[in-house]
Design a protein around this motif. Sequence first.
Motif, PDB file in Angstrom:
ATOM      1  N   PHE A   3       0.817  -1.204   0.000  1.00 16.25           N
ATOM      2  CA  PHE A   3       0.000   0.000   0.000  1.00 16.25           C
ATOM      3  C   PHE A   3       0.854   1.259   0.000  1.00 16.25           C
ATOM      4  O   PHE A   3       1.907   1.315   0.643  1.00 16.25           O
ATOM      5  CB  PHE A   3      -0.894   0.046   1.245  1.00 16.25           C
ATOM      6  CG  PHE A   3      -1.913  -1.051   1.312  1.00 16.25           C
ATOM      7  CD1 PHE A   3      -3.190  -0.869   0.817  1.00 16.25           C
ATOM      8  CD2 PHE A   3      -1.590  -2.283   1.868  1.00 16.25           C
ATOM      9  CE1 PHE A   3      -4.124  -1.882   0.876  1.00 16.25           C
ATOM     10  CE2 PHE A   3      -2.516  -3.297   1.936  1.00 16.25           C
ATOM     11  CZ  PHE A   3      -3.792  -3.101   1.436  1.00 16.25           C
ATOM     12  N   VAL A   4       0.363   2.268  -0.711  1.00 13.26           N
ATOM     13  CA  VAL A   4       0.845   3.635  -0.569  1.00 13.26           C
ATOM     14  C   VAL A   4      -0.333   4.439  -0.039  1.00 13.26           C
ATOM     15  O   VAL A   4      -1.427   4.408  -0.618  1.00 13.26           O
ATOM     16  CB  VAL A   4       1.329   4.219  -1.907  1.00 13.26           C
ATOM     17  CG1 VAL A   4       1.747   5.675  -1.728  1.00 13.26           C
ATOM     18  CG2 VAL A   4       2.483   3.396  -2.472  1.00 13.26           C
ATOM     19  N   LEU A   5      -0.141   5.136   1.077  1.00 11.56           N
ATOM     20  CA  LEU A   5      -1.209   5.921   1.684  1.00 11.56           C
ATOM     21  C   LEU A   5      -1.074   7.377   1.268  1.00 11.56           C
ATOM     22  O   LEU A   5       0.013   7.960   1.361  1.00 11.56           O
ATOM     23  CB  LEU A   5      -1.159   5.812   3.210  1.00 11.56           C
ATOM     24  CG  LEU A   5      -1.218   4.404   3.801  1.00 11.56           C
ATOM     25  CD1 LEU A   5      -1.282   4.477   5.327  1.00 11.56           C
ATOM     26  CD2 LEU A   5      -2.405   3.624   3.260  1.00 11.56           C
ATOM     27  N   ALA A   6      -2.169   7.955   0.807  1.00 15.36           N
ATOM     28  CA  ALA A   6      -2.177   9.358   0.385  1.00 15.36           C
ATOM     29  C   ALA A   6      -2.851  10.201   1.458  1.00 15.36           C
ATOM     30  O   ALA A   6      -4.032  10.018   1.760  1.00 15.36           O
ATOM     31  CB  ALA A   6      -2.904   9.509  -0.947  1.00 15.36           C
ATOM     32  N   ALA A   7      -2.076  11.108   2.055  1.00 13.61           N
ATOM     33  CA  ALA A   7      -2.587  12.019   3.079  1.00 13.61           C
ATOM     34  C   ALA A   7      -2.631  13.427   2.501  1.00 13.61           C
ATOM     35  O   ALA A   7      -1.922  13.744   1.548  1.00 13.61           O
ATOM     36  CB  ALA A   7      -1.695  11.984   4.318  1.00 13.61           C
ATOM     37  N   GLY A   8      -3.453  14.284   3.096  1.00 12.14           N
ATOM     38  CA  GLY A   8      -3.536  15.630   2.554  1.00 12.14           C
ATOM     39  C   GLY A   8      -4.196  16.612   3.487  1.00 12.14           C
ATOM     40  O   GLY A   8      -4.646  16.270   4.591  1.00 12.14           O
ATOM     41  N   ALA A   9      -4.275  17.850   3.017  1.00 10.07           N
ATOM     42  CA  ALA A   9      -4.777  18.951   3.835  1.00 10.07           C
ATOM     43  C   ALA A   9      -6.267  18.840   4.125  1.00 10.07           C
ATOM     44  O   ALA A   9      -6.776  19.585   4.968  1.00 10.07           O
ATOM     45  CB  ALA A   9      -4.473  20.282   3.147  1.00 10.07           C
ATOM     46  N   THR A  10      -6.973  17.935   3.461  1.00  9.86           N
ATOM     47  CA  THR A  10      -8.383  17.738   3.800  1.00  9.86           C
ATOM     48  C   THR A  10      -8.554  17.020   5.133  1.00  9.86           C
ATOM     49  O   THR A  10      -9.655  17.012   5.689  1.00  9.86           O
ATOM     50  CB  THR A  10      -9.098  16.929   2.701  1.00  9.86           C
ATOM     51  OG1 THR A  10      -8.393  15.703   2.493  1.00  9.86           O
ATOM     52  CG2 THR A  10      -9.155  17.697   1.405  1.00  9.86           C
ATOM     53  N   LEU A  11      -7.484  16.421   5.659  1.00 10.66           N
ATOM     54  CA  LEU A  11      -7.574  15.692   6.923  1.00 10.66           C
ATOM     55  C   LEU A  11      -7.641  16.620   8.127  1.00 10.66           C
ATOM     56  O   LEU A  11      -8.244  16.283   9.147  1.00 10.66           O
ATOM     57  CB  LEU A  11      -6.372  14.756   7.080  1.00 10.66           C
ATOM     58  CG  LEU A  11      -6.321  13.537   6.164  1.00 10.66           C
ATOM     59  CD1 LEU A  11      -4.959  12.866   6.259  1.00 10.66           C
ATOM     60  CD2 LEU A  11      -7.428  12.552   6.524  1.00 10.66           C
TER      61      LEU A  11
END
Length: 347
Positions: free
Chosen positions: A153-161
């Motif tokens: 897996f590659v997890l995508a995190a972002g400013a919506t969190l």
Amino acid sequence: MAGGDCVGVVGLAKNCGKTTTLNALIGAAAGRKIAIGITSGGRDGELCDAITGLPKPPINVPRGALIAMADFTIGRTSCQLEIVQRLGIHTTAGEIVIARARSSGQVEVIGCNRASDLVRAISQMQKLGAELTLVDGAAGRTFLASPDVVGAFVLAAGATLDTDARGIAEATRMAVHIFTLPPPSPAAASRARPAMESGTSLLNRAGGRVEALPWPTLLGREQRLVSMLDPGDLGLVCARAVGDGLLAALTSWLARRRPDSPAFTVVAADPSKIAAGDRTVQAFESAGGELRVLRKAHVVAVTANPSSPSGETLDPAGLVIEISKQVEEMPVFDIAAELSASGGVMR
């Protein structure tokens, strides 16, 4: 990645940059002449988000790529596609087919919405020559967290969190924590496997006793379960999902036990079965509870998107560094800004 691998890109929320991450992986594989298969655990690659209406990046595919997609979306591509196999899997957007790109271009992919169907689509693309299969994990598709479906897996995190880098980093840390939960002891695992295969939840009592629970699911029965517990009980094997209600009830029970009581361990099949929120999990673990899974997921990297749909943008370097502090030695990338960090240090 070795031949036959399957990598899932899972967004921790909508608009975290998972399609951008997917496109980077597609480009890297194509540059190395690796035959790729592409699919989605939902709907991806559309020009505008179907819920928010905001513009989204399309999925870019090279010539020769295999795509498992609903046949309804074939007419929405900018490349020439040839259907090579129909799978007989039907969705609201039509039958899932495997198509080969006869030219490079952009596609919208509506894929399988059940784990068993997705596994079959991946397997068929591999039989047709895909050396690396990439799965775009649509938001809310928790079955993609299962190692039975995806190998890495590659997890995508972002400013919506969250609104700041620390909050995003903490949410990412918790996601990595859940994906990589350790297994139970060998003895506990040997008891749990046959129970889960039969759909039976178990109580691990003091003294090594095991009690099978009579319910097919614990949902709605959390308080009845807690009323059955004794102070010396050691744990629970949950044959289905571990939700907020279950962990919250167990947290309240743990708070009433003596401080020197043994740890109470909840065992699930894999990370896809942990359906509780971050705060609930943290409260359970702080109260002395342990979460374990029979099959943990393999997370290889995290990507960071500093931009939110509202138009606000965090400092890209600061976000990458903050996340990398929380996920220790796991590499963290901002693909658009071409930044990377590990252990809080820029590379």
